[in-house]
Scaffold this motif. Structure first.
Motif, mmCIF file in Angstrom:
data_model
loop_
_atom_site.group_PDB
_atom_site.id
_atom_site.type_symbol
_atom_site.label_atom_id
_atom_site.label_comp_id
_atom_site.label_asym_id
_atom_site.label_seq_id
_atom_site.Cartn_x
_atom_site.Cartn_y
_atom_site.Cartn_z
ATOM 1 N N GLN A 6 9.261 -11.272 14.493
ATOM 2 C CA GLN A 6 8.191 -10.278 14.443
ATOM 3 C C GLN A 6 8.324 -9.454 13.169
ATOM 4 O OE1 GLN A 6 5.804 -10.166 16.746
ATOM 5 N NE2 GLN A 6 6.780 -11.742 17.989
ATOM 6 N N LYS A 7 7.202 -9.015 12.606
ATOM 7 C CA LYS A 7 7.241 -8.124 11.448
ATOM 8 C C LYS A 7 7.728 -6.753 11.904
ATOM 9 C CE LYS A 7 3.761 -10.071 8.437
ATOM 10 N NZ LYS A 7 2.562 -9.792 7.635
ATOM 11 N N PRO A 8 8.655 -6.157 11.172
ATOM 12 C CA PRO A 8 9.179 -4.845 11.577
ATOM 13 C C PRO A 8 8.279 -3.684 11.128
ATOM 14 C CG PRO A 8 10.360 -5.641 9.670
ATOM 15 C CD PRO A 8 9.410 -6.739 10.079
ATOM 16 N N TYR A 9 7.116 -3.988 10.530
ATOM 17 C CA TYR A 9 6.235 -2.942 10.013
ATOM 18 C C TYR A 9 4.788 -3.346 10.258
ATOM 19 C CZ TYR A 9 6.164 -6.351 6.275
ATOM 20 O OH TYR A 9 6.062 -7.513 5.575
ATOM 21 N N ASP A 10 3.899 -2.419 10.038
ATOM 22 C CA ASP A 10 2.464 -2.656 10.223
ATOM 23 C C ASP A 10 1.952 -3.572 9.110
ATOM 24 O OD1 ASP A 10 -0.187 -2.552 10.938
ATOM 25 O OD2 ASP A 10 -0.519 -0.556 10.078
ATOM 26 N N SER A 11 1.169 -4.574 9.465
ATOM 27 C CA SER A 11 0.659 -5.520 8.475
ATOM 28 C C SER A 11 -0.418 -4.896 7.592
ATOM 29 C CB SER A 11 0.101 -6.769 9.174
ATOM 30 O OG SER A 11 -0.955 -6.409 10.022
ATOM 31 N N GLY A 12 -0.856 -3.667 7.869
ATOM 32 C CA GLY A 12 -1.864 -3.003 7.062
ATOM 33 C C GLY A 12 -1.332 -2.471 5.746
ATOM 34 N N SER A 13 -0.013 -2.424 5.575
ATOM 35 C CA SER A 13 0.553 -1.916 4.324
ATOM 36 C C SER A 13 0.417 -2.968 3.225
ATOM 37 C CB SER A 13 2.027 -1.545 4.527
ATOM 38 O OG SER A 13 2.762 -2.684 4.894
ATOM 39 N N SER A 14 0.350 -2.513 1.985
ATOM 40 C CA SER A 14 0.201 -3.459 0.869
ATOM 41 C C SER A 14 1.571 -3.785 0.290
ATOM 42 C CB SER A 14 -0.710 -2.858 -0.203
ATOM 43 O OG SER A 14 -0.145 -1.665 -0.715
ATOM 44 N N MET A 15 1.840 -5.069 0.135
ATOM 45 C CA MET A 15 3.116 -5.542 -0.399
ATOM 46 C C MET A 15 2.845 -6.372 -1.640
ATOM 47 S SD MET A 15 5.557 -4.603 1.613
ATOM 48 C CE MET A 15 6.840 -5.516 2.356
ATOM 49 N N LEU A 16 3.690 -6.223 -2.637
ATOM 50 C CA LEU A 16 3.581 -7.064 -3.823
ATOM 51 C C LEU A 16 4.326 -8.373 -3.619
ATOM 52 C CD1 LEU A 16 4.109 -4.409 -6.624
ATOM 53 C CD2 LEU A 16 1.959 -5.414 -5.837
#
Length: 69
Positions: A6-16
């Protein structure tokens, strides 16, 4: 071995760049004949899966003296 990460953070954040992979996974291990199948153990310690695969206690090789007549 199969599971889901599972992702440990919200998928709405922007990642490079994201180096971890999320979702379902499956791994298959081939076990030799000299493995003690009944003693295999699996534990999770701080999010790390540890699989212990012990070897069978085989009788050691021994030398046999050959008498010449």
């Amino acid at each position: 071995i199969k599971g889901v990460r599972q992702k440990p953070y919200d998928s709405g954040s922007s990642m490079l760049l994201e180096e971890c992979f999320w979702g379902e996974f499956y791994r298959e291990l081939t076990i030799n004949e000299n493995i003690d199948v009944e003693s295999i153990k699996a534990t999770i310690n701080q999010g790390v899966l540890v699989v212990e695969v012990p070897l069978l206690q085989l009788t050691p090789h021994r030398k046999i003296q050959v008498d010449y007549k």
